[in-house]
Design a protein around this motif. Structure first.
Motif, PDB file in Angstrom:
ATOM      1  N   LYS A 228       0.871  -1.171   0.000  1.00  0.00           N
ATOM      2  CA  LYS A 228       0.000   0.000   0.000  1.00  0.00           C
ATOM      3  C   LYS A 228       0.906   1.218   0.000  1.00  0.00           C
ATOM      4  O   LYS A 228       1.648   1.446   0.963  1.00  0.00           O
ATOM      5  CB  LYS A 228      -0.935   0.021   1.199  1.00  0.00           C
ATOM      6  CG  LYS A 228      -1.909   1.211   1.150  1.00  0.00           C
ATOM      7  CD  LYS A 228      -3.034   1.101   2.158  1.00  0.00           C
ATOM      8  CE  LYS A 228      -4.019   2.237   1.960  1.00  0.00           C
ATOM      9  NZ  LYS A 228      -5.167   2.141   2.912  1.00  0.00           N
ATOM     10  N   LEU A 229       0.863   1.977  -1.091  1.00  0.00           N
ATOM     11  CA  LEU A 229       1.755   3.118  -1.285  1.00  0.00           C
ATOM     12  C   LEU A 229       0.938   4.393  -1.391  1.00  0.00           C
ATOM     13  O   LEU A 229      -0.135   4.407  -2.007  1.00  0.00           O
ATOM     14  CB  LEU A 229       2.584   2.927  -2.556  1.00  0.00           C
ATOM     15  CG  LEU A 229       3.347   1.613  -2.686  1.00  0.00           C
ATOM     16  CD1 LEU A 229       3.999   1.507  -4.072  1.00  0.00           C
ATOM     17  CD2 LEU A 229       4.402   1.481  -1.593  1.00  0.00           C
ATOM     18  N   ARG A 230       1.452   5.467  -0.806  1.00  0.00           N
ATOM     19  CA  ARG A 230       0.796   6.778  -0.906  1.00  0.00           C
ATOM     20  C   ARG A 230       1.713   7.729  -1.688  1.00  0.00           C
ATOM     21  O   ARG A 230       2.870   7.934  -1.318  1.00  0.00           O
ATOM     22  CB  ARG A 230       0.487   7.337   0.470  1.00  0.00           C
ATOM     23  CG  ARG A 230      -0.164   8.729   0.450  1.00  0.00           C
ATOM     24  CD  ARG A 230      -0.895   9.000   1.760  1.00  0.00           C
ATOM     25  NE  ARG A 230      -2.011   8.067   1.921  1.00  0.00           N
ATOM     26  CZ  ARG A 230      -2.693   7.927   3.072  1.00  0.00           C
ATOM     27  NH1 ARG A 230      -2.357   8.642   4.140  1.00  0.00           N
ATOM     28  NH2 ARG A 230      -3.700   7.082   3.153  1.00  0.00           N
ATOM     29  N   PHE A 231       1.174   8.292  -2.760  1.00  0.00           N
ATOM     30  CA  PHE A 231       1.948   9.139  -3.662  1.00  0.00           C
ATOM     31  C   PHE A 231       1.456  10.579  -3.617  1.00  0.00           C
ATOM     32  O   PHE A 231       0.254  10.840  -3.441  1.00  0.00           O
ATOM     33  CB  PHE A 231       1.827   8.646  -5.105  1.00  0.00           C
ATOM     34  CG  PHE A 231       2.403   7.278  -5.342  1.00  0.00           C
ATOM     35  CD1 PHE A 231       3.730   7.127  -5.710  1.00  0.00           C
ATOM     36  CD2 PHE A 231       1.613   6.142  -5.203  1.00  0.00           C
ATOM     37  CE1 PHE A 231       4.258   5.865  -5.930  1.00  0.00           C
ATOM     38  CE2 PHE A 231       2.135   4.880  -5.424  1.00  0.00           C
ATOM     39  CZ  PHE A 231       3.459   4.739  -5.791  1.00  0.00           C
ATOM     40  N   GLN A 232       2.385  11.505  -3.786  1.00  0.00           N
ATOM     41  CA  GLN A 232       2.033  12.911  -3.913  1.00  0.00           C
ATOM     42  C   GLN A 232       1.479  13.183  -5.318  1.00  0.00           C
ATOM     43  O   GLN A 232       1.799  12.483  -6.273  1.00  0.00           O
ATOM     44  CB  GLN A 232       3.259  13.792  -3.662  1.00  0.00           C
ATOM     45  CG  GLN A 232       3.843  13.640  -2.269  1.00  0.00           C
ATOM     46  CD  GLN A 232       2.842  13.964  -1.173  1.00  0.00           C
ATOM     47  OE1 GLN A 232       2.182  14.994  -1.216  1.00  0.00           O
ATOM     48  NE2 GLN A 232       2.728  13.069  -0.195  1.00  0.00           N
ATOM     49  N   ALA A 233       0.659  14.217  -5.416  1.00  0.00           N
ATOM     50  CA  ALA A 233      -0.029  14.514  -6.680  1.00  0.00           C
ATOM     51  C   ALA A 233       0.935  14.806  -7.828  1.00  0.00           C
ATOM     52  O   ALA A 233       0.612  14.559  -8.992  1.00  0.00           O
ATOM     53  CB  ALA A 233      -0.982  15.695  -6.485  1.00  0.00           C
ATOM     54  N   LYS A 234       2.142  15.296  -7.521  1.00  0.00           N
ATOM     55  CA  LYS A 234       3.063  15.697  -8.578  1.00  0.00           C
ATOM     56  C   LYS A 234       3.593  14.510  -9.389  1.00  0.00           C
ATOM     57  O   LYS A 234       4.191  14.720 -10.450  1.00  0.00           O
ATOM     58  CB  LYS A 234       4.223  16.503  -8.002  1.00  0.00           C
ATOM     59  CG  LYS A 234       5.091  15.771  -7.008  1.00  0.00           C
ATOM     60  CD  LYS A 234       6.174  16.697  -6.470  1.00  0.00           C
ATOM     61  CE  LYS A 234       7.052  16.027  -5.435  1.00  0.00           C
ATOM     62  NZ  LYS A 234       8.078  16.954  -4.899  1.00  0.00           N
ATOM     63  N   GLU A 280       5.259   7.247   0.035  1.00  0.00           N
ATOM     64  CA  GLU A 280       5.411   6.703   1.384  1.00  0.00           C
ATOM     65  C   GLU A 280       4.856   5.285   1.389  1.00  0.00           C
ATOM     66  O   GLU A 280       3.756   5.029   0.882  1.00  0.00           O
ATOM     67  CB  GLU A 280       4.634   7.548   2.401  1.00  0.00           C
ATOM     68  CG  GLU A 280       4.729   6.996   3.823  1.00  0.00           C
ATOM     69  CD  GLU A 280       3.866   7.761   4.807  1.00  0.00           C
ATOM     70  OE1 GLU A 280       3.864   7.387   6.002  1.00  0.00           O
ATOM     71  OE2 GLU A 280       3.178   8.715   4.384  1.00  0.00           O
ATOM     72  N   VAL A 281       5.618   4.355   1.937  1.00  0.00           N
ATOM     73  CA  VAL A 281       5.147   2.978   2.082  1.00  0.00           C
ATOM     74  C   VAL A 281       4.292   2.900   3.343  1.00  0.00           C
ATOM     75  O   VAL A 281       4.793   3.102   4.454  1.00  0.00           O
ATOM     76  CB  VAL A 281       6.331   1.989   2.175  1.00  0.00           C
ATOM     77  CG1 VAL A 281       5.791   0.565   2.361  1.00  0.00           C
ATOM     78  CG2 VAL A 281       7.205   2.068   0.941  1.00  0.00           C
ATOM     79  N   LEU A 282       3.012   2.612   3.175  1.00  0.00           N
ATOM     80  CA  LEU A 282       2.119   2.483   4.322  1.00  0.00           C
ATOM     81  C   LEU A 282       2.118   1.055   4.870  1.00  0.00           C
ATOM     82  O   LEU A 282       2.091   0.846   6.074  1.00  0.00           O
ATOM     83  CB  LEU A 282       0.694   2.895   3.919  1.00  0.00           C
ATOM     84  CG  LEU A 282       0.533   4.329   3.394  1.00  0.00           C
ATOM     85  CD1 LEU A 282      -0.920   4.597   3.046  1.00  0.00           C
ATOM     86  CD2 LEU A 282       1.038   5.350   4.400  1.00  0.00           C
TER      87      LEU A 282
END
Length: 303
Positions: A228-234, A280-282
Motif C-alpha cells: 500500500k503506497l501513498r503518492f504525492q499529486a506531482k 510513502e510505504v504504508l
C-alpha cells in the motif's frame, strides 16, 4: 536453394527497381549465366521481368508491379505490419530485412507504413547486442552448449556452462531459459547480463522437465508482497503510466493511494525509491523499514 534465390531476386527488383546480372551473380555467388536462367524462369511464371542493354541497362520489373495482394486484406496487412514492428521494438535481430520485404511485397497498397512506431527501450539504453542474441538462437537450434559470464540480481559474478532451451520476452527484456550445468537445474538468465558468450562445439540432448515447478516458473513467479503506497499529486503522471485507473485511489488531501502486489526483490525496492520523497510505504511494515534504511544509506553519501 533455387526457389529461395528466385524469390529474393524478385524482392530485390521490387526494392531496387533495376540491377545488373553481375550484381545479382556476385550477391548469390553464382555465374551470370545462372542469373539469366533465373530471369527466364521468373518470366515464364508470369512475373513481368525484362532486361535492358547499355550503360544504364539491367534487369527490371514492370513499373507498379506488386506480388499478388489478393491473398490478404488491407486490415490484415496493417495487422501484420503492426506485429512485425512490435517484434522489431523488442530488439529482435534480423527484423529490418523482414520489414523491407514486407514493404516491397505490398508497396502501393499501404498508405503509409510510418503510422506506428514502437520503442520499448529505456532512456540511456544501448542497442541490443545482436551477435549475442543470434549466437544464442543458433546454439538453441543446433543444440550446442554455451559458456558465458553472468551477473545476477545480487551483483554476483559467475561462470556458467548451459544448454539453451527457450527465449522469453517479458517485462520489456529478453530472457534465456537454459539448463545450467553448475546448478544442475533449469535457470532463467536475463540476456543483458550475459557477457563473453561462447558457443561450444559440444552438442547436448534436451532435458525432460518433471511435473514439478521449474526454475523458469520460479523466476517469473517470485513471492508477491502486497503493497500500500501513498503518492504525492506531482507524480500522478507516473502513476497513470504504471497502473490501471482502478488501482489509483484519490484521497481528500490530494494524495493518491495504490494497493498493488509486486514480486519482492531488489527491483521493487529500487522502484519505490525512484519516486524519492513523493511516495510513502504504508504497508507492509518490513518493506517500510527496508526503504527507510536504504534512504539512510543513500543520504550518507551526500553528508
Amino acid at each position: 536453394m533455387k526457389i529461395n534465390r528466385l524469390f529474393e531476386i524478385t524482392i530485390i527488383l521490387l526494392n531496387k527497381g533495376t540491377i545488373t546480372a553481375k550484381e545479382l551473380a556476385d550477391r548469390f555467388e553464382v555465374s551470370t549465366r545462372t542469373i539469366y536462367r533465373d530471369i527466364d524462369i521468373l518470366s515464364s511464371t508470369g512475373i513481368p521481368v525484362y532486361m535492358n542493354k547499355g550503360n544504364r541497362g539491367g534487369i527490371s520489373l514492370l513499373e507498379n508491379y506488386v506480388i499478388n495482394k489478393t491473398l490478404i486484406s488491407d486490415k490484415e496487412r496493417e495487422s501484420l505490419l503492426l506485429a512485425v514492428k512490435t517484434l522489431q521494438a523488442t530488439k529482435y535481430p534480423e527484423l529490418d530485412i523482414v520489414l523491407e520485404k514486407f514493404g516491397a511485397m505490398f508497396k502501393n497498397t499501404l498508405n503509409n507504413d510510418d503510422w506506428v512506431e514502437i520503442d520499448f527501450s529505456h532512456w540511456g539504453s544501448i542497442p541490443n547486442e545482436k551477435n549475442k542474441f543470434n549466437d544464442i538462437k543458433r546454439a538453441m537450434l543446433e543444440r550446442k552448449v554455451i559458456h558465458f559470464e553472468y551477473v545476477n540480481s545480487d551483483g554476483h559474478r559467475s561462470s556458467r556452462l548451459a544448454e539453451p532451451e527457450k527465449l522469453i520476452f517479458k517485462g520489456n527484456s529478453w530472457y534465456l531459459v537454459a539448463y545450467c550445468r553448475q546448478r544442475q537445474g533449469h535457470r532463467t538468465f536475463r540476456i543483458s547480463r550475459l557477457k563473453n558468450l561462447e558457443v561450444r562445439a559440444e552438442e547436448y540432448v534436451p532435458k525432460i522437465l518433471s511435473g514439478q515447478q521449474t526454475e523458469e516458473m520460479k523466476e517469473f513467479s517470485k513471492p508477491l508482497v502486497q503493497l500500500k503506497l501513498r503518492f504525492q499529486a506531482k507524480v500522478l503522471n507516473r502513476l497513470y503510466d504504471d497502473f490501471d485507473d482502478s488501482f489509483i485511489i484519490e484521497n481528500d488531501d490530494g494524495s493518491f493511494d495504490v494497493d498493488i502486489a509486486f514480486p519482492e526483490d531488489e527491483w521493487v525496492y529500487g522502484y519505490i525509491m525512484s519516486f524519492g520523497s513523493s511516495v510513502e510505504v504504508l504497508k507492509p511494515a518490513h518493506i517500510r523499514k527496508i526503504i527507510a534504511e536504504e534512504m539512510k544509506q543513500a543520504l550518507k553519501m551526500y553528508e
